[in-house]
Design a protein around this motif. Structure first.
Motif, PDB file in Angstrom:
ATOM      1  N   ASP A  16       0.911  -1.227   0.119  1.00 22.30           N
ATOM      2  CA  ASP A  16       0.067  -0.180  -0.015  1.00 22.30           C
ATOM      3  C   ASP A  16       1.010   1.308  -0.227  1.00 22.30           C
ATOM      4  OD1 ASP A  16      -1.771   2.083   0.497  1.00 22.30           O
ATOM      5  OD2 ASP A  16      -3.110   0.969   2.028  1.00 22.30           O
ATOM      6  N   GLU A  17       1.878   1.265   0.926  1.00 17.68           N
ATOM      7  CA  GLU A  17       2.812   2.825   1.152  1.00 17.68           C
ATOM      8  C   GLU A  17       3.607   2.756  -0.071  1.00 17.68           C
ATOM      9  OE1 GLU A  17       4.390   2.534   4.914  1.00 17.68           O
ATOM     10  OE2 GLU A  17       2.562   2.592   5.942  1.00 17.68           O
ATOM     11  N   ILE A  58       2.881   2.075  -3.372  1.00 20.24           N
ATOM     12  CA  ILE A  58       1.916   2.525  -4.440  1.00 20.24           C
ATOM     13  C   ILE A  58       1.829   4.057  -4.553  1.00 20.24           C
ATOM     14  CG2 ILE A  58      -0.045   2.169  -5.772  1.00 20.24           C
ATOM     15  CD1 ILE A  58      -0.140  -0.599  -4.275  1.00 20.24           C
ATOM     16  N   VAL A  59       2.336   4.781  -5.474  1.00 18.92           N
ATOM     17  CA  VAL A  59       2.274   6.416  -5.721  1.00 18.92           C
ATOM     18  C   VAL A  59       1.347   6.726  -6.813  1.00 18.92           C
ATOM     19  CG1 VAL A  59       4.315   6.573  -4.493  1.00 18.92           C
ATOM     20  CG2 VAL A  59       4.490   6.416  -7.015  1.00 18.92           C
ATOM     21  N   GLY A  60       1.108   5.867  -7.849  1.00 20.94           N
ATOM     22  CA  GLY A  60       0.386   6.162  -9.067  1.00 20.94           C
ATOM     23  C   GLY A  60      -0.447   4.889  -9.722  1.00 20.94           C
ATOM     24  N   ILE A  61      -1.674   5.597  -9.862  1.00 23.11           N
ATOM     25  CA  ILE A  61      -2.633   4.238 -10.440  1.00 23.11           C
ATOM     26  C   ILE A  61      -3.522   4.931 -11.655  1.00 23.11           C
ATOM     27  CG2 ILE A  61      -2.901   3.150  -8.058  1.00 23.11           C
ATOM     28  CD1 ILE A  61      -5.562   4.412  -7.686  1.00 23.11           C
ATOM     29  N   THR A  62      -4.175   4.040 -12.326  1.00 23.28           N
ATOM     30  CA  THR A  62      -5.292   4.484 -13.186  1.00 23.28           C
ATOM     31  C   THR A  62      -6.435   4.501 -12.766  1.00 23.28           C
ATOM     32  OG1 THR A  62      -6.030   2.373 -13.894  1.00 23.28           O
ATOM     33  CG2 THR A  62      -3.864   3.128 -14.807  1.00 23.28           C
ATOM     34  N   LYS A  63      -7.498   5.494 -13.418  1.00 20.94           N
ATOM     35  CA  LYS A  63      -8.634   5.671 -13.051  1.00 20.94           C
ATOM     36  C   LYS A  63      -9.376   4.555 -12.981  1.00 20.94           C
ATOM     37  CE  LYS A  63     -10.443   6.994 -17.640  1.00 20.94           C
ATOM     38  NZ  LYS A  63     -11.050   8.113 -18.380  1.00 20.94           N
ATOM     39  N   PHE A  64      -9.029   3.511 -13.583  1.00 23.79           N
ATOM     40  CA  PHE A  64      -9.648   2.045 -13.650  1.00 23.79           C
ATOM     41  C   PHE A  64      -9.374   1.346 -12.339  1.00 23.79           C
ATOM     42  CE2 PHE A  64      -9.682   3.507 -18.200  1.00 23.79           C
ATOM     43  CZ  PHE A  64     -10.987   3.827 -18.246  1.00 23.79           C
ATOM     44  N   VAL A 100     -10.047   0.564  -9.449  1.00 21.56           N
ATOM     45  CA  VAL A 100     -11.264   0.656  -8.320  1.00 21.56           C
ATOM     46  C   VAL A 100     -11.051  -0.216  -7.058  1.00 21.56           C
ATOM     47  CG1 VAL A 100     -12.536   1.398 -10.506  1.00 21.56           C
ATOM     48  CG2 VAL A 100     -12.489  -1.082  -9.682  1.00 21.56           C
ATOM     49  N   HIS A 101     -10.192  -1.026  -7.010  1.00 19.68           N
ATOM     50  CA  HIS A 101      -9.851  -1.861  -5.749  1.00 19.68           C
ATOM     51  C   HIS A 101      -8.466  -1.715  -5.379  1.00 19.68           C
ATOM     52  CE1 HIS A 101     -13.738  -3.676  -6.559  1.00 19.68           C
ATOM     53  NE2 HIS A 101     -13.692  -4.179  -7.632  1.00 19.68           N
ATOM     54  N   PRO A 102      -8.231  -1.586  -4.121  1.00 18.05           N
ATOM     55  CA  PRO A 102      -9.184  -1.098  -2.974  1.00 18.05           C
ATOM     56  C   PRO A 102      -9.757   0.372  -3.301  1.00 18.05           C
ATOM     57  CG  PRO A 102      -7.039  -0.987  -2.100  1.00 18.05           C
ATOM     58  CD  PRO A 102      -6.966  -1.456  -3.711  1.00 18.05           C
ATOM     59  N   SER A 139      -8.817   7.995  -3.814  1.00 16.87           N
ATOM     60  CA  SER A 139      -8.721   9.379  -2.773  1.00 16.87           C
ATOM     61  C   SER A 139      -7.404   9.468  -2.179  1.00 16.87           C
ATOM     62  CB  SER A 139      -9.665   9.603  -1.843  1.00 16.87           C
ATOM     63  OG  SER A 139      -9.813   8.373  -0.855  1.00 16.87           O
ATOM     64  N   THR A 140      -6.510   8.253  -2.299  1.00 23.09           N
ATOM     65  CA  THR A 140      -5.117   8.582  -1.494  1.00 23.09           C
ATOM     66  C   THR A 140      -4.011   8.191  -2.476  1.00 23.09           C
ATOM     67  OG1 THR A 140      -5.420   5.917  -1.233  1.00 23.09           O
ATOM     68  CG2 THR A 140      -6.431   7.489   0.566  1.00 23.09           C
ATOM     69  N   LYS A 141      -4.357   7.959  -3.603  1.00 23.13           N
ATOM     70  CA  LYS A 141      -3.208   7.809  -4.740  1.00 23.13           C
ATOM     71  C   LYS A 141      -3.320   8.860  -5.681  1.00 23.13           C
ATOM     72  CE  LYS A 141      -1.895   4.371  -2.424  1.00 23.13           C
ATOM     73  NZ  LYS A 141      -0.690   4.409  -1.453  1.00 23.13           N
TER      74      LYS A 141
END
Length: 266
Positions: free
Chosen positions: A35-36, A38-44, A46-48, A53-55
């Protein structure tokens, strides 16, 4: 080590800042305890749920914001051959090292989990996830061996109509479920003509996936007019197309789906 496309990955230093461009792999990272990192993700991704709101969102799987990724100063970017284009992978390789997965079978999925365990020093967590997947998979194989083979079509898009065909993770899971995909003779995600569905295989069951297209009742009726006797069933696309730790839950879903379908011969 190398990724699933044969690209070299330097694991001499454990990556601490991860950008994931693949929703199912983002979920896997979380379940590995990263968890800590991971700094970037895509808009898709959706889990978790709380990640949105945190990445940092860096775009979609096919349309990334390269400047946002650069600003995150990642140590590694995680991609997938199917989800991300070669152009995206190349652009990411100019920022830092990139791991590209290529998932068609459950064996590919387990290999990926092992690789992540090694890369991110989460071997114990990775083995725990693998053990859970194999436990549920073995139970499912016992269940499904007594089930009838059903002819199916699995739709993923409308206008144009598109289906999951051979050489896809979806088709691999269909086969495992003893669903005979009428489009198994085609490759990947071909466009098909709905008016020809009876001539091309005449399925007993038509699956409408919850993703990537938001199928609704009117689309089921539209297909029903062409197939006449086939059952049209809405299915959760995450269980048929997401790999990684999602598989822990997938096999129980497949059993429930079989119970929903009942015996089509009745």
């Amino acid at each position: 080590m190398i990724d699933q496309l044969g690209n070299p990955i330097d694991i001499s230093v454990t990556p601490k800042r991860i950008v994931s461009l693949v929703p199912s792999q983002t979920e896997l990272l979380y379940d590995l305890g990263l968890d800590e990192s991971i700094v970037g993700i895509t808009k898709f991704c959706v889990h978790p749920f709380h990640f949105k709101s945190t990445k940092q969102i860096v775009g979609g799987t096919k349309n990334i914001k390269i400047d946002k990724i650069k600003q995150l100063n990642p140590d590694i970017i995680l991609c997938n051959k199917e989800e991300n284009t070669p152009e995206i992978v190349k652009a990411c390789q100019e920022i830092c090292q990139v791991h590209v997965s290529d998932i068609v079978t459950i064996e590919d999925c387990l290999e990926l989990i092992i690789d992540y365990g090694v890369i991110f020093k989460k071997r114990t967590n990775a083995q725990r996830i693998i053990d859970k997947i194999q436990f549920h998979l073995n139970n499912f194989k016992t269940f499904v061996k007594d089930q009838d083979v059903l002819k199916v079509a699995y739709f993923i898009w409308r206008e144009p109509w598109m289906v999951a065909a051979n050489n896809t993770f979806i088709n691999h899971l269909l086969q495992l479920n003893k669903y005979d995909n009428i489009y198994d003779n085609l490759e990947r995600y071909p466009e098909v003509e709905l008016k020809k569905i009876r001539l091309e295989g005449d399925p007993e069951i038509v699956f409408l996936s919850s993703e990537p297209y938001p199928f609704k009742d009117e689309h089921a009726f539209e297909i029903g007019r062409k197939t006449h006797h086939a059952k049209t069933v809405f299915v959760d696309g995450e269980y048929f197309s997401w790999y990684g730790s999602r598989l822990i839950k997938a096999f129980d879903y497949f059993i429930k789906l079989r119970h929903r379908l009942g015996s089509i011969s009745d």
